[in-house]
Scaffold this motif. Sequence first.
Motif, short mmCIF file in Angstrom:
data_model
loop_
_atom_site.label_atom_id
_atom_site.label_comp_id
_atom_site.label_asym_id
_atom_site.label_seq_id
_atom_site.Cartn_x
_atom_site.Cartn_y
_atom_site.Cartn_z
N HIS A 1 0.82 -1.21 0.00
CA HIS A 1 0.00 0.00 0.00
C HIS A 1 0.86 1.27 0.00
O HIS A 1 0.35 2.36 -0.22
N ASP A 2 2.16 1.09 0.25
CA ASP A 2 3.05 2.25 0.36
C ASP A 2 3.89 2.41 -0.91
O ASP A 2 5.08 2.70 -0.86
N GLN A 3 3.29 2.18 -2.06
CA GLN A 3 3.96 2.37 -3.35
C GLN A 3 2.88 2.66 -4.40
O GLN A 3 1.70 2.47 -4.16
N GLU A 4 3.30 3.15 -5.56
CA GLU A 4 2.34 3.58 -6.58
C GLU A 4 2.54 2.88 -7.92
O GLU A 4 1.95 3.29 -8.92
N VAL A 5 3.33 1.82 -7.96
CA VAL A 5 3.58 1.13 -9.23
C VAL A 5 2.42 0.22 -9.61
O VAL A 5 2.04 0.12 -10.77
N ARG B 1 7.79 -4.73 -14.56
CA ARG B 1 8.04 -3.59 -13.66
C ARG B 1 7.28 -3.77 -12.35
O ARG B 1 7.83 -3.52 -11.26
N GLU B 2 6.05 -4.21 -12.44
CA GLU B 2 5.24 -4.42 -11.23
C GLU B 2 5.80 -5.56 -10.39
O GLU B 2 5.83 -5.48 -9.16
N ALA B 3 6.26 -6.61 -11.07
CA ALA B 3 6.85 -7.75 -10.36
C ALA B 3 8.10 -7.33 -9.60
O ALA B 3 8.30 -7.69 -8.43
N ASP B 4 8.95 -6.55 -10.26
CA ASP B 4 10.19 -6.08 -9.63
C ASP B 4 9.88 -5.23 -8.40
O ASP B 4 10.56 -5.34 -7.36
N LYS B 5 8.87 -4.38 -8.52
CA LYS B 5 8.50 -3.52 -7.39
C LYS B 5 7.93 -4.35 -6.24
O LYS B 5 8.21 -4.07 -5.07
N ALA B 6 7.13 -5.37 -6.57
CA ALA B 6 6.55 -6.22 -5.53
C ALA B 6 7.65 -6.94 -4.76
O ALA B 6 7.60 -7.01 -3.52
N VAL B 7 8.63 -7.46 -5.46
CA VAL B 7 9.74 -8.15 -4.81
C VAL B 7 10.55 -7.18 -3.95
O VAL B 7 10.90 -7.50 -2.81
N LYS B 8 10.83 -6.02 -4.50
CA LYS B 8 11.60 -5.02 -3.76
C LYS B 8 10.88 -4.61 -2.48
O LYS B 8 11.51 -4.47 -1.41
N SER B 9 9.56 -4.46 -2.56
CA SER B 9 8.78 -4.09 -1.37
C SER B 9 8.76 -5.23 -0.36
O SER B 9 8.94 -5.01 0.84
N ALA B 10 8.56 -6.45 -0.84
CA ALA B 10 8.46 -7.61 0.06
C ALA B 10 9.77 -7.84 0.81
O ALA B 10 9.75 -8.30 1.97
N LYS B 11 10.89 -7.53 0.19
CA LYS B 11 12.19 -7.74 0.84
C LYS B 11 12.37 -6.85 2.07
O LYS B 11 13.24 -7.12 2.91
N LYS B 12 11.59 -5.80 2.18
CA LYS B 12 11.69 -4.89 3.32
C LYS B 12 11.06 -5.46 4.58
O LYS B 12 11.28 -4.94 5.68
N ALA B 13 10.26 -6.50 4.44
CA ALA B 13 9.56 -7.07 5.59
C ALA B 13 10.55 -7.74 6.54
O ALA B 13 11.39 -8.54 6.13
N LYS B 14 10.45 -7.42 7.80
CA LYS B 14 11.32 -8.02 8.81
C LYS B 14 11.00 -9.51 8.92
O LYS B 14 9.85 -9.92 8.84
#
Length: 247
Positions: A139-143, A167-180
Amino acid sequence: MKKLLLATILIANSLMLTGCLPAIQGASTISTIITTTNDRRSAGEVLDDRTIMFRMLAWPNQDVSLKDAHLNFMVYNKSVLITGEVPSHAVRDYTIQQAKIQEPKIKQVFNEITVGPNSGLLSRSKDAAITAQVETLFHDQEVFHPTLVRVMTESQTVYLMGAVTQREADKAVKSAKKAKWATKIVKRFDYLKTRPAAEIERDHQRELAAQKKAELKKQQAALDAKKAKLKQELRALGGNNAEGTPF
């Protein structure tokens, strides 16, 4: 980020306090059976996936061969992802073979089952917390719209499904990697060359509507300013009835 982690820890703690194991098992797959207006699947495809999902969730309780297994499922576009633990390689092979015939509409089954003891309550609570973090990060991204990507976590591995562009897949992975606590990201995407034309047009219409609303708001502000200025001028001329002017 600290607030995000605190929220997910509270979610995990509340799950543990309830002692409700099915709730934890389902926490990672709940988004799979939620229908939204932003879904890229047709209404019929969504219905098919829901039918498959309900069938898969009911299956382990009806099959005595799976009584010692812990299985989770995620479904997208008639593809079924299975995670969890089973006591032996024979049971894992049996699970995959039987999964394919549980519902005729199933196209393929992704096997992410491990052989070993079932995960405990703490592990499942942590997985639920990771899923909650990832969905919040989406929810904290706009891609891409956050509901376009389904999320499930098993043993701290995050699984992603959906119909997305690269592009959307790359952003999803990048966002998911931030999860502790997340240690690995597994993609099971259906890749699109471009965003659907209807979706692009819908977003364009929303943008035009937002621009029109902003322009009307600007015009109203200018009109209010003119009214206020006119009242001031009337007062300056000594108009005793300035407050009673019909505007």
